[in-house]
Design a protein around this motif. Structure first.
Motif, PDB file in Angstrom:
ATOM      1  N   SER A   1     -47.540  75.483  63.446  1.00  0.00           N
ATOM      2  CA  SER A   1     -46.167  74.981  64.266  1.00  0.00           C
ATOM      3  C   SER A   1     -46.688  73.542  64.630  1.00  0.00           C
ATOM      4  O   SER A   1     -47.395  72.813  64.856  1.00  0.00           O
ATOM      5  CB  SER A   1     -46.108  75.801  66.339  1.00  0.00           C
ATOM      6  OG  SER A   1     -45.694  74.259  66.566  1.00  0.00           O
TER       7      SER A   1
ATOM      8  N   LYS B   1     -48.309  79.718  68.858  1.00  0.00           N
ATOM      9  CA  LYS B   1     -47.755  78.516  70.211  1.00  0.00           C
ATOM     10  C   LYS B   1     -48.630  78.426  70.696  1.00  0.00           C
ATOM     11  O   LYS B   1     -49.852  79.368  71.248  1.00  0.00           O
ATOM     12  CB  LYS B   1     -46.735  80.063  70.305  1.00  0.00           C
ATOM     13  CG  LYS B   1     -45.794  79.039  71.166  1.00  0.00           C
ATOM     14  CD  LYS B   1     -44.744  79.486  71.674  1.00  0.00           C
ATOM     15  CE  LYS B   1     -43.625  78.613  72.668  1.00  0.00           C
ATOM     16  NZ  LYS B   1     -42.132  78.015  72.286  1.00  0.00           N
TER      17      LYS B   1
ATOM     18  N   ASN C   1     -43.709  81.216  77.865  1.00  0.00           N
ATOM     19  CA  ASN C   1     -43.840  80.682  76.476  1.00  0.00           C
ATOM     20  C   ASN C   1     -42.897  81.334  75.786  1.00  0.00           C
ATOM     21  O   ASN C   1     -43.474  80.995  73.665  1.00  0.00           O
ATOM     22  CB  ASN C   1     -45.150  80.485  76.041  1.00  0.00           C
ATOM     23  CG  ASN C   1     -46.176  79.622  76.954  1.00  0.00           C
ATOM     24  OD1 ASN C   1     -45.844  77.811  77.011  1.00  0.00           O
ATOM     25  ND2 ASN C   1     -46.917  79.981  78.295  1.00  0.00           N
TER      26      ASN C   1
ATOM     27  N   VAL D   1     -43.680  84.286  74.023  1.00  0.00           N
ATOM     28  CA  VAL D   1     -44.271  85.498  72.475  1.00  0.00           C
ATOM     29  C   VAL D   1     -43.852  86.565  73.080  1.00  0.00           C
ATOM     30  O   VAL D   1     -44.350  86.791  74.351  1.00  0.00           O
ATOM     31  CB  VAL D   1     -45.542  84.567  72.859  1.00  0.00           C
ATOM     32  CG1 VAL D   1     -46.173  85.516  71.380  1.00  0.00           C
ATOM     33  CG2 VAL D   1     -45.478  83.406  72.414  1.00  0.00           C
TER      34      VAL D   1
END
Ligand code: FES
Length: 609
Positions: free
Chosen positions: A2, A30, A47, A49
């Motif tokens: 990312s 992430k 977040n 996930v």
């Protein structure tokens, strides 16, 4: 990989860095920084996930398996029951039991189950994890050979939780077990056993999220199984006769010994009326509403709980408690399940109160890497600026411009209110709520009118009417006015009130930008919230300088964010914990006493040219 990985972040002593490797088709990565002590499950959920779970992080489903590939996460008591010794050695842990104490890299297996989620707040995807849980259990009937006590028999059937048990539950337990043929449903709110119901009622659990506003009170009945709202109702706060704003309500209490009790009763009646309405609309038995969440400003919350709000109104402006002790729905006068808890939000200060904390939760400002600005526009305007790296908040006293009563032809945003004004080739075009003849001017109409008059040169940048610039200009007594229709006008004093309000708000965000070290142009998004801000035209807000000069697409209406925050807290204990964490994460900036305030305020009084 990312692109997020490359963004440097300032160090934070109490935070640890987490890196999630999502094993799946795209091997997504992430990164996040979270407060030390947060569980891996919560950090992932905040977040975005997704980690497998059917118990919502309560440590019972053992589905939240993740592998720690760098760093160390201590073993929890449940881990040995979920993994082999070999797996434990290889770093496997239950995410909901593992607190993060140092930088970690976590491998998250692909989802086996699809967690239930709801879209709430400003585009927030909230994974359902309500505090209210139900357990259906079928028990062995007591016999002479098995004289286990009723309570032990029940608790043994749900050995993954150790609930606190109130005495009056034990009082009723024997009867319920026998009436239900030893088939019962235990109702838990967090770790508190709040009821044992005969038979299987596990599919029915509800909560009500309230936004206890000074003017309007909104209730949303939520189905905690699906996360979906089943009914929404709003009514005016019955405290209205005591004044439109918090200061007049506090004054009433200061002047009359009996007023606090009376205002408290009015708040209770308002909340109870809404409760009856949403339950009737959805066909839900109020007894199956097991929790309420109440968002509201600190004055409204203190009054509803019968706590004298006087110290909120005078220096040094102290709240009774930044985090209120546990309360029940009954403490708010709400008749739902008789042991239903009431959840409130913490307060950063007297004027950046629980409603704003709920708003911060709903907007997700503290979770997002982009720098965003949130303004709750009102008599007291709250301003929040920041990102997941750092967030600041302040309160700007905007004066009475947004109170209909203080504007000569002002009125509430109801049928007949001019909510939009356009001046095209010198002609005035009005948008009126309800498509009826105009009766007055509401807040959004006021901002539009001033923005258009500045644009048309009828008002100069200092806010003075330019005499002779329009046939609609006239005089009432000594005062210059602009006629929007035959009998509705905007006075010079109305313009001054708005100038004062917008200068106060603009000074607030200018100071926050300075303190955060960002230029207004770097703000990715401006969220306008609250009952007034949500209806503002972005173009007019920019034109008068109420918000930074940014592309209009970056300025969005955030709606009733306090109410959305209340819904989020009802749906997820993870999010509820995030709301509590806001108290540590967001720094309050006091404007009064700032040496730069006056100069900035005077600059901001002018309209942008
Ligand atoms: S989420 Fe169910 S055990 Fe962790």
């Amino acid at each position: 990989m990312s692109a997020l990985e490359n963004i440097p972040e300032p160090p934070h002593p109490e935070r640890v860095r987490m890196r999630f490797l999502q094993v799946g088709e795209d091997h997504a990565v992430k990164e996040a920084r979270v407060l030390a002590g947060t569980t891996i499950f919560d950090a992932a959920s905040w977040n975005g996930v997704a980690i497998d779970s059917t118990c919502g992080g309560h440590g019972t489903c053992k589905k939240c398996k993740v592998k720690v590939v760098s760093g160390h996460a201590p073993l929890s008591a449940v881990d040995p029951r979920a993994f082999s010794t070999e797996e434990l050695k290889n770093g496997w842990r239950l995410a909901c039991r593992a607190a993060v104490e140092e930088d970690l890299t976590i491998e998250v297996p692909p989802l086996q189950t699809r967690p239930k989620a709801a879209l709430v707040g400003v585009g927030r995807h909230v994974i359902l994890r309500p505090a209210v849980q139900k357990r259906y259990v079928e028990l062995d009937e007591a016999t002479l050979e098995d004289q286990t006590s009723d309570l032990e028999r029940l608790l043994a059937a749900m050995d993954d939780v150790e609930p606190r048990v109130p005495l009056d539950i034990v009082r009723e337990l024997g009867g319920t077990l026998r009436r239900g043929g030893w088939k019962v449903t235990a109702v838990l709110a967090d770790d508190l056993l709040i009821d044992v119901e005969a038979g299987d009622t596990s599919g029915r659990r509800h909560a009500i999220a309230f936004d206890l506003g000074t003017t309007t009170v909104v209730a949303t009945l939520l189905d905690l199984e699906t996360g979906q709202p089943q009914a929404v109702q709003s009514i005016l706060n019955a405290q209205q006769p005591f004044g439109a704003d918090v200061i007049s309500r506090i004054s009433a209490i200061m002047l009359d010994d009996g007023a606090l009790e009376l205002l408290q009763t009015h708040a209770h009646e308002t909340l109870q009326q809404l409760t009856e309405e949403v339950c009737a609309e959805a066909g839900v038995d109020p007894g199956e509403v097991y929790e309420v969440v109440v968002a509201g400003n600190m004055t409204m919350i203190q009054i509803a709980l019968g706590i004298d709000p006087e110290p909120l109104s005078m220096a040094p402006f102290t709240v009774v408690a930044r985090r209120l002790p546990a309360a029940t729905a009954a403490d708010f006068g709400v008749r739902v399940h008789r042991r239903a808890p009431a959840v409130t939000f913490p307060a950063l200060g007297a004027y950046v109160g629980p409603d704003i904390v709920a708003g911060i939760l709903a907007t997700g400002i503290t979770l997002d890497r982009r720098v965003r600005l949130f303004i709750d526009v009102g008599t007291n305007s709250e301003i929040v600026l920041g990102s997941s790296a750092k967030t600041l908040a302040t309160a700007a006293p905007a004066g009475p411009a947004f109170e209909a009563a203080q504007i000569r032809c002002g009125m509430r945003a109801a049928d007949g209110a001019i909510e939009g004004v356009k001046i095209v080739d010198g002609e005035v075009e009005l948008t009126v709520i309800g498509d009826v003849a105009p009766v007055g001017l509401c807040g959004s109409g006021l901002v539009d009118a001033v923005a258009e008059l500045v644009g048309a040169g009828v008002l100069d940048p200092s806010g003075r009417f330019v005499l002779g610039s329009s046939e609609r200009l006239g005089k009432i007594g000594e005062e210059n006015v602009f006629y929007l229709s035959d009998d509705i006008f905007l006075s010079q004093r109305d313009v001054r009130e708005l100038q004062f309000a917008k200068a106060s708000i603009a000074t607030g965000w200018t100071i926050l930008c300075k303190d955060l070290g960002v230029e207004p142009a770097e703000i990715s998004q401006v969220l306008l919230g609250g009952s007034f801000g949500s209806y503002l035209s972005a173009a007019s807000a920019v034109k008068i300088g109420l918000v930074p000069k940014l592309p209009l697409a970056r300025i969005v209406s955030a709606g009733n964010v306090a109410g959305e925050g209340a819904k989020i807290a009802a749906l997820s204990v993870t999010e509820r914990a995030a709301a509590q964490a806001i108290l540590e994460e967001v720094e309050y900036v006091e404007l009064s006493g700032r040496t730069d305030f006056n100069d900035l305020f005077v600059d901001q009084l002018r309209f942008p040219e």
